[in-house]
Design an enzyme around this catalytic site. Structure first.
Site, PDB file in Angstrom:
ATOM      1  N   THR A 128     -49.127  65.634 -60.676  1.00 29.77           N
ATOM      2  CA  THR A 128     -49.802  65.616 -59.321  1.00 29.77           C
ATOM      3  C   THR A 128     -48.629  65.955 -58.192  1.00 29.77           C
ATOM      4  OG1 THR A 128     -48.347  63.335 -59.095  1.00 29.77           O
ATOM      5  CG2 THR A 128     -50.497  63.324 -60.407  1.00 29.77           C
ATOM      6  N   ASP A 129     -49.205  65.898 -57.040  1.00 29.10           N
ATOM      7  CA  ASP A 129     -48.478  66.262 -56.036  1.00 29.10           C
ATOM      8  C   ASP A 129     -47.093  65.737 -55.854  1.00 29.10           C
ATOM      9  OD1 ASP A 129     -50.709  68.413 -55.335  1.00 29.10           O
ATOM     10  OD2 ASP A 129     -51.204  66.792 -53.555  1.00 29.10           O
ATOM     11  N   CYS A 130     -47.072  64.499 -56.059  1.00 31.49           N
ATOM     12  CA  CYS A 130     -45.550  63.587 -56.098  1.00 31.49           C
ATOM     13  C   CYS A 130     -45.034  63.694 -57.441  1.00 31.49           C
ATOM     14  CB  CYS A 130     -46.057  62.311 -55.423  1.00 31.49           C
ATOM     15  SG  CYS A 130     -47.350  61.477 -56.484  1.00 31.49           S
ATOM     16  N   TYR A 131     -45.693  63.897 -58.497  1.00 39.56           N
ATOM     17  CA  TYR A 131     -45.173  64.295 -59.745  1.00 39.56           C
ATOM     18  C   TYR A 131     -45.420  65.551 -60.495  1.00 39.56           C
ATOM     19  CZ  TYR A 131     -44.072  58.926 -59.733  1.00 39.56           C
ATOM     20  OH  TYR A 131     -43.623  57.963 -59.553  1.00 39.56           O
TER      21      TYR A 131
END
Ligand code: SF4
Ligand code: SF4
Lengths: 384, 135
Positions: A128-131
């Protein structure tokens, strides 16, 4: 006689408490009677060490850099449930390994973690964007991860059936191997030492009770799943208590493989052998009477496990004194018995718990809430 | 001197033959009867431990075969890993020869190796994988 938790703990702190195991109390009560025994004894300790399938561990691995939101996780090739936050999993004891199947499973990972071994971690993710990370392979130990908490939804079954097989072929069950034509009979409780048979009406055991769990101090988190205590009485007045269960929690990092073991029942699967000990505060005569229960007064039902349906036929009742002697009679036949739950270890646990309390290391905790008493077991109905 | 464990299977025809007597008398073997099971019309089984020289044992057993008694050599042995064992007793009730029992005082497992016929029942019944058969 009436006694409070506070009075008992004060005595424990000053080294004056009198503590015996659930076995040692039997001759004391026989000799002195309930009333005098209750006056003299402050605590009775219990123990059990048997296969308890509904067990598992909550683990938090910590974050890697770059971080990953783990969606599928394997520990030594055993899948752990990762449908929680990014690096939390629940590792179920009965989950089989994807490479060794029944020879290794979640319970073995738990045992290996406790003994300090390195465990191979593999996780994958969509990213994901954050992970952003999609994959990680590494090694963990109990010291390298943040939390390792044993949380078992159903342990410490109050009483259990005796399993036999009337068919003409050998069957492989969670009650062990059952030989054809009632060739053997397997049972699984620590009977007169068993926690929930020494306080069968949950007068002192409830949510928040401090317990011995796998060698560490743990707690009762809730009533166990399928909690449905029943008191059955037959025509002769024989009483069978059954259906009580416990959900327990404790720090896996403090546990010992002396009191937690992985096991595999051939043809059935992997399970965790869990050691539990519960102290019973002698608050009054009634609690004393219950804690003095002995094998010949604890009855259970002989059940035919070759019958493939949920409700299986009963072949009669038997008490634990008979079972423990190694042979029982069923339909006129002499049948050898196997316990499955280790009585020697149960005794060791009750003894250890007693010593810890005597040394002032283990104080009694009054339940924060009693269990819900009315609880009926529901079957799963197939609906369309 | 060597030791060997054998099982002798008697048929109804040869069940009356004085085999152990002959093994002792004629072949000069020390014979230890570990287990005996006989049914008048069906034959029987003898579990023996033989002590003697390799040749004596060989000759003794070929005599036994000659009179039509089936001979099974127990080359394997069971190994019990006491440290792995938790004394759960799961192995006790499936042992056909009463090798395994729980001590009535300590409730710890007792292993009476002498009577073992290496059937392997306990190996598959032990949930801790504490018993193995060697080859
Ligand atoms: S191998 Fe067979 S005879 Fe030997 S101890 Fe095991 S079950 Fe008993
Ligand atoms: S089944 Fe295995 S662990 Fe249990 S008593 Fe027998 S050898 Fe020991």
């Amino acid at each position: 006689m009436q006694r409070t938790y506070e009075e008992i703990n004060t005595k424990i702190r000053s080294g004056k408490a009198v503590i015996v195991t659930a076995e040692e109390i039997i001759p004391i009560v026989e000799e002195k009677g309930i009333k005098r025994a209750a006056e003299e004894i402050d605590v009775v300790t219990t123990g059990t060490f048997g296969p308890m399938c509904s067990s598992g561990a909550i683990l938090n691995f910590g974050h890697s850099d770059p971080p990953i939101r783990m969606q599928k996780v394997w520990l030594n090739n055993v899948e752990a449930y990762a449908g929680l936050a990014a690096v939390d999993v629940y590792l179920g004891a009965t989950q089989p390994s994807e490479s060794q199947e029944m020879e290794y499973g979640g319970a073995h990972v738990i045992e290996d973690l406790i003994s300090g071994k390195k465990i191979k971690l593999k996780a994958i993710s969509q990213g994901t964007d954050c992970y952003p990370r999609r994959e990680i392979e590494s090694y963990i130990t109990k010291e390298s991860i943040n939390q390792a908490v044993l949380f078992n939804p159903r342990n410490g079954y109050q009483n259990y059936n005796v399993a036999v097989n009337t068919s003409d072929r050998k069957i492989y069950t969670y009650m062990g191997i059952l030989l054809p034509h009632i060739g053997n009979a397997n049972y699984s409780t620590s009977s007169q030492l068993s926690p929930l048979l020494n306080d069968p009406q949950f007068r002192t055991i409830g949510i928040g009770t401090r317990i011995f769990l796998g060698g560490a101090q743990g707690y009762i988190a809730w009533e166990g799943t399928q909690f449905s205590p029943q008191i059955l009485k037959d025509e002769e007045g024989k009483v069978i208590y059954k259906g009580g269960t416990l959900a327990v929690i404790g720090n896996l990092k403090e546990m010992s493989t002396d009191y937690i073991r992985a096991a595999t029942f051939k043809g059935y699967g992997v399970t965790l052998v869990v050691g539990i000990g519960i102290p019973i505060p002698i608050l009054n005569d009634e609690i004393m009477r219950n804690a003095a229960v002995k094998d010949e007064d604890i009855w259970t039902e002989i059940i035919d496990y070759s019958f493939p349906h949920l409700i299986k036929p009963s072949l009669g009742r038997v008490n634990y004194k008979q079972l423990r002697e190694g042979n029982i009679t069923i339909r006129g036949k002499n049948v050898p018995t196997s316990p499955l739950s280790s009585y020697a270890k149960a005794r060791e646990i009750a003894q250890r718990l007693k010593e810890e309390i005597l040394r002032g290391k283990f104080l009694l905790q009054e339940p924060i809430r009693k269990f819900t008493e009315e609880s009926k077991l529901k079957p799963l109905l197939e609906k369309r | 001197m060597i030791k060997k464990k054998v099982i002798l299977n008697f048929s109804p025809e040869n069940v009356e033959r004085p085999v152990t007597y002959q093994l002792i008398k004629k072949y000069d073997l020390w014979v230890n009867i570990l287990q005996a099971k006989f049914e008048p019309k069906l034959g029987g089984k003898l579990l023996l431990e033989l002590n003697g020289s390799e040749d004596q044992i060989k000759e003794g057993l070929s005599f036994v075969r000659q009179i039509g008694v089936e001979v099974m050599l127990l080359e394997q042995e069971v190994l019990w890993d006491e440290k792995r064992c938790i004394d759960c007793g799961a192995c006790v009730s499936i042992c056909p020869t009463g090798v395994l029992s729980l001590d009535q005082m300590t409730y710890k497992l007792k292993f009476d190796y002498e009577k073992c016929i290496v059937c392997g029942n306990c190996v598959e019944a032990c949930p801790l994988q504490a018993i193995k058969v060697t080859f």
